[in-house]
Design a protein around this motif. Structure first.
Motif, PDB file in Angstrom:
ATOM      1  N   ASP A 122       0.849  -1.209   0.000  1.00 23.82           N
ATOM      2  CA  ASP A 122       0.000   0.000   0.000  1.00 23.82           C
ATOM      3  C   ASP A 122       0.874   1.244   0.000  1.00 23.82           C
ATOM      4  O   ASP A 122       0.449   2.318  -0.410  1.00 23.82           O
ATOM      5  N   ARG A 123       2.092   1.068   0.543  1.00 26.81           N
ATOM      6  CA  ARG A 123       3.022   2.207   0.632  1.00 26.81           C
ATOM      7  C   ARG A 123       4.450   1.685   0.484  1.00 26.81           C
ATOM      8  O   ARG A 123       4.831   0.752   1.173  1.00 26.81           O
ATOM      9  N   LEU A 124       5.179   2.261  -0.451  1.00 22.46           N
ATOM     10  CA  LEU A 124       6.577   1.854  -0.639  1.00 22.46           C
ATOM     11  C   LEU A 124       7.498   2.987  -0.182  1.00 22.46           C
ATOM     12  O   LEU A 124       7.530   4.056  -0.803  1.00 22.46           O
ATOM     13  N   LEU A 125       8.190   2.737   0.914  1.00 21.81           N
ATOM     14  CA  LEU A 125       9.179   3.700   1.410  1.00 21.81           C
ATOM     15  C   LEU A 125      10.560   3.167   1.035  1.00 21.81           C
ATOM     16  O   LEU A 125      10.775   1.954   1.065  1.00 21.81           O
ATOM     17  N   TYR A 126      11.471   4.050   0.693  1.00 20.63           N
ATOM     18  CA  TYR A 126      12.775   3.526   0.265  1.00 20.63           C
ATOM     19  C   TYR A 126      13.917   4.475   0.585  1.00 20.63           C
ATOM     20  O   TYR A 126      13.741   5.686   0.728  1.00 20.63           O
ATOM     21  N   LEU A 127      15.097   3.854   0.696  1.00 17.63           N
ATOM     22  CA  LEU A 127      16.350   4.606   0.837  1.00 17.63           C
ATOM     23  C   LEU A 127      17.391   3.827   0.044  1.00 17.63           C
ATOM     24  O   LEU A 127      17.854   2.771   0.485  1.00 17.63           O
ATOM     25  N   VAL A 128      17.680   4.295  -1.153  1.00 17.15           N
ATOM     26  CA  VAL A 128      18.600   3.553  -2.023  1.00 17.15           C
ATOM     27  C   VAL A 128      19.774   4.436  -2.434  1.00 17.15           C
ATOM     28  O   VAL A 128      19.770   5.649  -2.212  1.00 17.15           O
ATOM     29  N   ALA A 129      20.774   3.813  -3.055  1.00 19.74           N
ATOM     30  CA  ALA A 129      22.055   4.510  -3.241  1.00 19.74           C
ATOM     31  C   ALA A 129      22.293   5.014  -4.654  1.00 19.74           C
ATOM     32  O   ALA A 129      23.287   5.689  -4.896  1.00 19.74           O
ATOM     33  N   ASP A 130      21.406   4.667  -5.605  1.00 18.37           N
ATOM     34  CA  ASP A 130      21.701   5.114  -6.972  1.00 18.37           C
ATOM     35  C   ASP A 130      20.407   5.520  -7.676  1.00 18.37           C
ATOM     36  O   ASP A 130      19.324   5.002  -7.369  1.00 18.37           O
ATOM     37  N   PRO A 131      20.511   6.439  -8.641  1.00 18.23           N
ATOM     38  CA  PRO A 131      19.318   6.990  -9.298  1.00 18.23           C
ATOM     39  C   PRO A 131      18.554   5.990 -10.173  1.00 18.23           C
ATOM     40  O   PRO A 131      17.344   6.120 -10.343  1.00 18.23           O
ATOM     41  N   VAL A 132      19.262   4.977 -10.697  1.00 24.65           N
ATOM     42  CA  VAL A 132      18.569   4.011 -11.565  1.00 24.65           C
ATOM     43  C   VAL A 132      17.603   3.163 -10.727  1.00 24.65           C
ATOM     44  O   VAL A 132      16.449   2.945 -11.102  1.00 24.65           O
ATOM     45  N   THR A 133      18.090   2.706  -9.564  1.00 24.26           N
ATOM     46  CA  THR A 133      17.212   1.925  -8.685  1.00 24.26           C
ATOM     47  C   THR A 133      16.036   2.795  -8.245  1.00 24.26           C
ATOM     48  O   THR A 133      14.884   2.347  -8.219  1.00 24.26           O
ATOM     49  N   GLU A 134      16.322   4.043  -7.925  1.00 25.62           N
ATOM     50  CA  GLU A 134      15.247   4.939  -7.473  1.00 25.62           C
ATOM     51  C   GLU A 134      14.181   5.092  -8.570  1.00 25.62           C
ATOM     52  O   GLU A 134      12.982   4.979  -8.298  1.00 25.62           O
ATOM     53  N   ALA A 135      14.624   5.295  -9.817  1.00 24.59           N
ATOM     54  CA  ALA A 135      13.662   5.454 -10.926  1.00 24.59           C
ATOM     55  C   ALA A 135      12.831   4.183 -11.093  1.00 24.59           C
ATOM     56  O   ALA A 135      11.622   4.230 -11.334  1.00 24.59           O
ATOM     57  N   TRP A 136      13.482   3.030 -10.919  1.00 21.98           N
ATOM     58  CA  TRP A 136      12.782   1.746 -11.060  1.00 21.98           C
ATOM     59  C   TRP A 136      11.710   1.602  -9.972  1.00 21.98           C
ATOM     60  O   TRP A 136      10.573   1.213 -10.252  1.00 21.98           O
ATOM     61  N   LEU A 137      12.073   1.941  -8.730  1.00 19.56           N
ATOM     62  CA  LEU A 137      11.109   1.811  -7.623  1.00 19.56           C
ATOM     63  C   LEU A 137       9.919   2.734  -7.843  1.00 19.56           C
ATOM     64  O   LEU A 137       8.775   2.386  -7.536  1.00 19.56           O
ATOM     65  N   ARG A 138      10.193   3.908  -8.384  1.00 18.23           N
ATOM     66  CA  ARG A 138       9.129   4.896  -8.577  1.00 18.23           C
ATOM     67  C   ARG A 138       8.107   4.427  -9.608  1.00 18.23           C
ATOM     68  O   ARG A 138       6.935   4.735  -9.495  1.00 18.23           O
ATOM     69  N   GLN A 139       8.589   3.640 -10.604  1.00 23.39           N
ATOM     70  CA  GLN A 139       7.598   3.155 -11.568  1.00 23.39           C
ATOM     71  C   GLN A 139       6.977   1.822 -11.135  1.00 23.39           C
ATOM     72  O   GLN A 139       5.952   1.405 -11.636  1.00 23.39           O
ATOM     73  N   LEU A 140       7.613   1.181 -10.137  1.00 24.01           N
ATOM     74  CA  LEU A 140       7.102  -0.114  -9.632  1.00 24.01           C
ATOM     75  C   LEU A 140       5.848   0.093  -8.785  1.00 24.01           C
ATOM     76  O   LEU A 140       4.940  -0.742  -8.781  1.00 24.01           O
ATOM     77  N   ASN A 141       5.818   1.190  -8.036  1.00 21.65           N
ATOM     78  CA  ASN A 141       4.693   1.401  -7.115  1.00 21.65           C
ATOM     79  C   ASN A 141       4.427   2.910  -6.982  1.00 21.65           C
ATOM     80  O   ASN A 141       5.295   3.652  -6.521  1.00 21.65           O
ATOM     81  N   PRO A 142       3.230   3.356  -7.375  1.00 21.53           N
ATOM     82  CA  PRO A 142       2.941   4.805  -7.384  1.00 21.53           C
ATOM     83  C   PRO A 142       2.916   5.436  -5.991  1.00 21.53           C
ATOM     84  O   PRO A 142       2.939   6.664  -5.884  1.00 21.53           O
ATOM     85  N   THR A 143       2.902   4.619  -4.944  1.00 21.60           N
ATOM     86  CA  THR A 143       2.859   5.197  -3.588  1.00 21.60           C
ATOM     87  C   THR A 143       4.262   5.494  -3.057  1.00 21.60           C
ATOM     88  O   THR A 143       4.423   5.838  -1.884  1.00 21.60           O
ATOM     89  N   HIS A 144       5.257   5.350  -3.917  1.00 20.64           N
ATOM     90  CA  HIS A 144       6.662   5.492  -3.494  1.00 20.64           C
ATOM     91  C   HIS A 144       6.917   6.775  -2.706  1.00 20.64           C
ATOM     92  O   HIS A 144       6.326   7.818  -2.975  1.00 20.64           O
ATOM     93  N   GLU A 145       7.809   6.635  -1.728  1.00 19.14           N
ATOM     94  CA  GLU A 145       8.202   7.821  -0.933  1.00 19.14           C
ATOM     95  C   GLU A 145       9.637   7.615  -0.467  1.00 19.14           C
ATOM     96  O   GLU A 145       9.940   6.638   0.217  1.00 19.14           O
ATOM     97  N   SER A 146      10.506   8.535  -0.821  1.00 16.40           N
ATOM     98  CA  SER A 146      11.916   8.424  -0.416  1.00 16.40           C
ATOM     99  C   SER A 146      12.085   8.902   1.026  1.00 16.40           C
ATOM    100  O   SER A 146      11.446   9.862   1.450  1.00 16.40           O
ATOM    101  N   LEU A 147      12.962   8.225   1.745  1.00 14.55           N
ATOM    102  CA  LEU A 147      13.282   8.648   3.118  1.00 14.55           C
ATOM    103  C   LEU A 147      14.594   9.437   3.158  1.00 14.55           C
ATOM    104  O   LEU A 147      15.106   9.730   4.236  1.00 14.55           O
ATOM    105  N   ALA A 148      15.131   9.765   1.978  1.00 17.50           N
ATOM    106  CA  ALA A 148      16.436  10.440   1.923  1.00 17.50           C
ATOM    107  C   ALA A 148      16.411  11.789   2.649  1.00 17.50           C
ATOM    108  O   ALA A 148      17.431  12.240   3.174  1.00 17.50           O
ATOM    109  N   ASP A 149      15.222  12.429   2.690  1.00 14.02           N
ATOM    110  CA  ASP A 149      15.162  13.752   3.342  1.00 14.02           C
ATOM    111  C   ASP A 149      15.274  13.649   4.874  1.00 14.02           C
ATOM    112  O   ASP A 149      15.332  14.670   5.558  1.00 14.02           O
TER     113      ASP A 149
END
Ligand code: SAM
Length: 265
Positions: A30-57
């Protein structure tokens, strides 16, 4: 609806090292939270699940790293308490050198929610493959570099030694420019020189983050380690100083002969 938490790892090599069960969990949450190290993985996660939210901030210059981690846990638990099935993704293995993942699972369980962690591919797993090291030979010890020094960890120099976070020795804060001072690394070299000769060959290792890249395998003598290009994602591999010696009494008790006892598995 009762909330739940699944913690997953995306591996080190972008997209390629995510397990099938981790991917399914990220997609179905229902909610995908993430903290990853590279932009390609981040772009992939963002299209995998529209509820994506980065914890980098949660990382800010005014915060100690531990406070950033507690903020990540608080944000994760807030969604679980709302009744959402939350997937929390970290790069690498989510349980290897990742404080907020373990903390989030423990807190969710303490509050009565279902919480699991799925295994992933860590930097150490990549190191075994890229450097051709098998922990079955000689044994293998693995330490966080600051902890290794702070507690003067006792270790066996006839085993493989892996030291994590050598680029941030003694650092407790966050620096967006990733320009960490080298004083801690100098202390590490000094401490290792108590157990290894100055010309002992060590490896500064960085697993490739992309399938098209090679790993960085920088071999240098221990005394020249300060000249090496050490970054926030470098891991140090120190090979055994010499072969460990078998204890004759143990060999006898185990019914082993000297020549069969070199490798136990
Ligand atoms: C916070 S830990 C995260 C480890 C990660 N969870 C894992 O499973 O590998 C960061 C440390 O992991 C190691 N690390 C991360 N990425 C790496 C890479 N690409 N190659 C080698 N070591 C890496 C370094 O020692 C770095 O300082």
């Amino acid at each position: 609806m009762k909330g739940s938490l699944t913690v997953v790892g995306t591996g080190i090599r972008s997209v390629a090292q995510t397990t099938l069960e981790s991917r399914a969990s990220m997609e179905g949450a229902d909610r995908l939270l993430y903290l990853v190290a590279d932009p390609v993985t981040e772009a992939w996660l963002r299209q995998l699940n529209p509820t994506h939210e980065s914890l980098a901030d949660c990382y800010r210059e005014d915060l100690k790293r531990i406070d950033s981690y507690h903020e990540m846990v608080a944000r994760t638990l807030a969604y679980v308490r709302r009744g959402e099935h939350v997937c929390l993704a970290f790069y690498g293995h989510p349980g290897v050198f990742v404080y907020p993942s373990h903390k989030a699972v423990a807190e969710a369980r303490a509050e009565g929610f279902d919480a699991v962690m799925l295994a992933g591919v860590s930097a150490e797993d990549c190191l075994f493959a890229d450097l051709g090291i098998d922990p079955a030979d000689h044994g293998c010890q693995s330490f966080e570099a600051t902890d290794f020094l702070m507690r003067r960890r006792r270790f066996d120099p006839t085993s493989h030694l892996i030291l994590w976070q050598i680029g941030v020795v003694g650092e407790i804060g966050y620096r967006p420019d990733q320009r960490f001072h080298r004083d801690g690394l100098a202390v590490l070299v000094e401490y290792l020189l108590e157990s290894y000769p100055a010309n002992h060959q060590v490896t500064v290792y960085e697993a490739a983050q992309y399938a098209v890249c090679d790993p960085i395998v920088d071999v240098c003598s221990l005394e020249r380690l300060l000249d090496a290009d050490v970054t926030a994602i470098s891991t140090l591999y120190v090979p055994p100083r010499e072969l460990g010696v078998s204890d004759p009494e143990m060999l006898q008790r185990l019914g082993l002969k000297q020549h069969t006892a070199r490798r136990a598995s």
